[in-house]
Design an enzyme around this catalytic site. Structure first.
Site, PDB file in Angstrom:
ATOM      1  N   ARG A 238       0.865  -1.179   0.000  1.00 38.95           N
ATOM      2  CA  ARG A 238       0.000   0.000   0.000  1.00 38.95           C
ATOM      3  C   ARG A 238       0.899   1.227   0.000  1.00 38.95           C
ATOM      4  O   ARG A 238       1.910   1.265   0.719  1.00 38.95           O
ATOM      5  CB  ARG A 238      -0.892   0.030   1.248  1.00 38.95           C
ATOM      6  CG  ARG A 238      -2.086  -0.911   1.218  1.00 38.95           C
ATOM      7  CD  ARG A 238      -3.142  -0.485   0.193  1.00 38.95           C
ATOM      8  NE  ARG A 238      -4.308  -1.372   0.176  1.00 38.95           N
ATOM      9  CZ  ARG A 238      -4.444  -2.449  -0.617  1.00 38.95           C
ATOM     10  NH1 ARG A 238      -3.487  -2.776  -1.455  1.00 38.95           N
ATOM     11  NH2 ARG A 238      -5.540  -3.176  -0.565  1.00 38.95           N
ATOM     12  N   GLU A 267      -3.571   7.516  -4.398  1.00 41.38           N
ATOM     13  CA  GLU A 267      -3.989   7.014  -5.713  1.00 41.38           C
ATOM     14  C   GLU A 267      -5.287   7.679  -6.159  1.00 41.38           C
ATOM     15  O   GLU A 267      -6.161   7.863  -5.323  1.00 41.38           O
ATOM     16  CB  GLU A 267      -4.170   5.490  -5.634  1.00 41.38           C
ATOM     17  CG  GLU A 267      -2.846   4.799  -5.432  1.00 41.38           C
ATOM     18  CD  GLU A 267      -2.979   3.285  -5.230  1.00 41.38           C
ATOM     19  OE1 GLU A 267      -4.014   2.708  -5.604  1.00 41.38           O
ATOM     20  OE2 GLU A 267      -2.042   2.701  -4.702  1.00 41.38           O
ATOM     21  N   HIS A 285      -1.238   0.181  -9.895  1.00 44.51           N
ATOM     22  CA  HIS A 285      -1.872  -0.775  -8.955  1.00 44.51           C
ATOM     23  C   HIS A 285      -2.410  -2.019  -9.678  1.00 44.51           C
ATOM     24  O   HIS A 285      -3.612  -2.248  -9.757  1.00 44.51           O
ATOM     25  CB  HIS A 285      -2.976  -0.088  -8.124  1.00 44.51           C
ATOM     26  CG  HIS A 285      -3.230  -0.789  -6.816  1.00 44.51           C
ATOM     27  ND1 HIS A 285      -3.595  -0.127  -5.661  1.00 44.51           N
ATOM     28  CD2 HIS A 285      -3.157  -2.105  -6.475  1.00 44.51           C
ATOM     29  CE1 HIS A 285      -3.748  -1.003  -4.676  1.00 44.51           C
ATOM     30  NE2 HIS A 285      -3.487  -2.214  -5.146  1.00 44.51           N
TER      31      HIS A 285
HETATM   32  C1  GLV Z   1      -4.812  -5.219  -3.749  1.00 43.70           C
HETATM   33  O1  GLV Z   1      -4.145  -4.252  -3.567  1.00 43.70           O
HETATM   34  C2  GLV Z   1      -5.519  -5.950  -2.749  1.00 43.70           C
HETATM   35  O2  GLV Z   1      -5.431  -5.627  -1.556  1.00 43.70           O
HETATM   36  O3  GLV Z   1      -6.216  -6.904  -3.138  1.00 43.70           O
END
Ligand code: GLV
Ligand code: GLV
Length: 319
Positions: A238, A267, A285
Site C-alpha cells: 500500500r 492514488e 496498482h
Molecule cells: C490489492 O491491492 C488488494 O489488496 O487486493
C-alpha cells in the site's frame, strides 16, 4: 421470495457479473470504468443486502450509516484498510476479503518490478520505441545482477512468503522482518532479522505488510538512509507504507538506487517528483490484475455473500 439485493460498486469480469445477475437483484449495472459518486454509493448502501466494494472505495462510518439492511461487505481485495471496521462491526455488518487467490499474482508483480528496475527494462523499451537505440554497445543501459544478491522482505504473510520462494530460482539469500517468525518450507531457507538489519543488508527490499496505523510511513527518510546506495525498493503493498516525499529525495540524491512502485500514497495521484526519474518503474496498482485472479476474487466474494445471506459464517471474515 424476492431475490436479495446486491450492490457492486465497479464492473467485475463477465463471469462474475453473470453469476451476480443470475442469483441476485443488482441495485445498478456498473458501467465499465465508471467510478461511483458519493450519492451513488449512499443509494447502493441504502438498498443492498450485500455490497461488493473495491479498495478504491472509502467505506466510512457516514456511508455505513445509510446501510439499512446490509449484512455483508465483501471487499474485492486482500487489503481492507479502506473500510472502517469498527463502524461496520457496530452495525453488525460482516466484512470479508479475498486472501490466497491473489498471492501468486501479486508476488509475480513484485518480481516483475524487481527485474524491470534491476535490468532497466522500461528505459530500454523507451529507447527502442523512440529511436534512441543505435545498436548494441558494451556499456549501454547496464543494470544489476539478481543472482547471489540479498532480498529483504518486510512483512512475511502469504504474499511475502510467495515472493521469498521465487527468490530460490534466482539463487538469492532471503532475509525478512515480520511480527512473527515464519518457518521456511523444506527446500527453502530464509532468516528473520530486525527491520534495520534487513534494510542494511538487502540489495532489494520488497514490502508486503498491510496498511495499519503501525505501518503508515514504515519506510521514511531514516529507513531509506539505512539502505545501501545500490539498493532497490519495491512496493506492491500500500502506498502510505512509504513516505513518498522521502523516497523522492532518496532517489534523487542517490541514497538508494531505484524503486519499483505499484501503489501510491494518494492514488491515482503520483508524486510529481517520481514522474521524471529514470530509475523508477511506476505501475497503476496491478498487483492482482490477471483475469484468472480477478475471477477467483469475484468467486470468493460470491461465496462469502451466499454464506452470510444464508445465515452461515463467512469463510473469509476479517477480524
Ligand atoms: C490489492 O491491492 C488488494 O489488496 O487486493
Ligand atoms: C499478506 O501477505 C496476505 O496475503 O495477507
Amino acid at each position: 421470495m424476492p431475490l436479495p439485493t446486491v450492490y457492486v460498486t465497479r464492473l467485475l469480469p463477465a463471469p462474475i457479473m453473470a453469476a451476480l445477475r443470475e442469483r441476485y437483484r443488482l441495485v445498478t449495472e456498473p458501467a465499465d470504468g465508471a467510478i461511483p459518486t458519493s450519492d451513488e454509493l449512499r443509494t447502493g448502501f441504502a438498498e443492498a443486502d450485500a455490497v461488493i466494494c473495491m479498495l478504491s472505495d472509502s467505506i466510512n462510518a457516514d456511508l455505513l450509516s445509510h446501510a439499512m439492511k446490509l449484512k455483508i461487505l465483501a471487499n474485492y481485495a486482500v487489503g481492507y484498510n479502506n473500510i472502517d471496521l469498527a463502524a461496520a462491526k457496530a452495525r453488525g455488518i460482516v466484512v470479508t476479503n479475498t486472501p490466497d487467490v491473489l498471492t501468486d499474482a501479486t508476488a509475480d508483480l513484485a518480481w516483475a518490478l524487481m527485474l524491470s528496475v534491476a535490468r532497466r527494462v522500461v528505459e530500454g523499451d523507451r529507447w527502442v520505441r523512440t529511436g534512441t537505440w543505435r545498436g548494441w554497445a558494451p556499456t549501454q543501459l547496464l543494470g544489476a545482477d539478481l543472482a547471489g544478491k540479498t532480498l529483504g522482505i518486510i512483512g512475511m504473510g502469504r504474499i511475502g512468503q510467495a515472493v521469498a520462494q521465487r527468490a530460490q530460482g534466482f539463487r538469492m539469500r532471503v532475509l525478512y522482518e515480520s511480527r512473527r517468525s515464519v518457518a521456511s518450507p523444506p527446500g527453502f531457507s530464509w532468516e528473520r532479522r530486525p527491520l534495520d538489519e534487513v534494510l542494511a543488508e538487502a540489495d532489494f527490499v520488497s514490502l508486503h505488510v498491510p496498511l495499519t496505523e503501525s505501518t503508515r510511513h514504515l519506510i521514511g527518510a531514516r529507513e531509506l538512509s539505512r539502505m545501501k546506495p545500490t539498493a532497490i525498493l519495491i512496493n506492491t503493498a500500500r502506498g502510505p507504507v512509504v513516505d513518498e516525499e522521502a523516497l523522492v529525495v532518496a532517489l534523487k540524491t542517490g541514497i538508494i538506487a531505484g524503486a519499483g512502485l505499484d501503489v501510491y500514497e494518494q492514488e491515482p495521484l503520483v508524486h510529481p517528483g517520481l514522474i521524471g526519474l529514470p530509475n523508477v518503474v511506476l505501475l497503476p496498482h496491478l498487483g492482482s490484475a490477471t483475469l484468472e485472479t480477478r475471477i477467483r476474487m469475484g468467486k470468493i466474494c460470491l461465496d462469502n455473500i451466499e454464506a452470510v445471506l444464508n445465515g452461515r459464517p463467512a469463510p473469509n471474515q476479517v477480524s
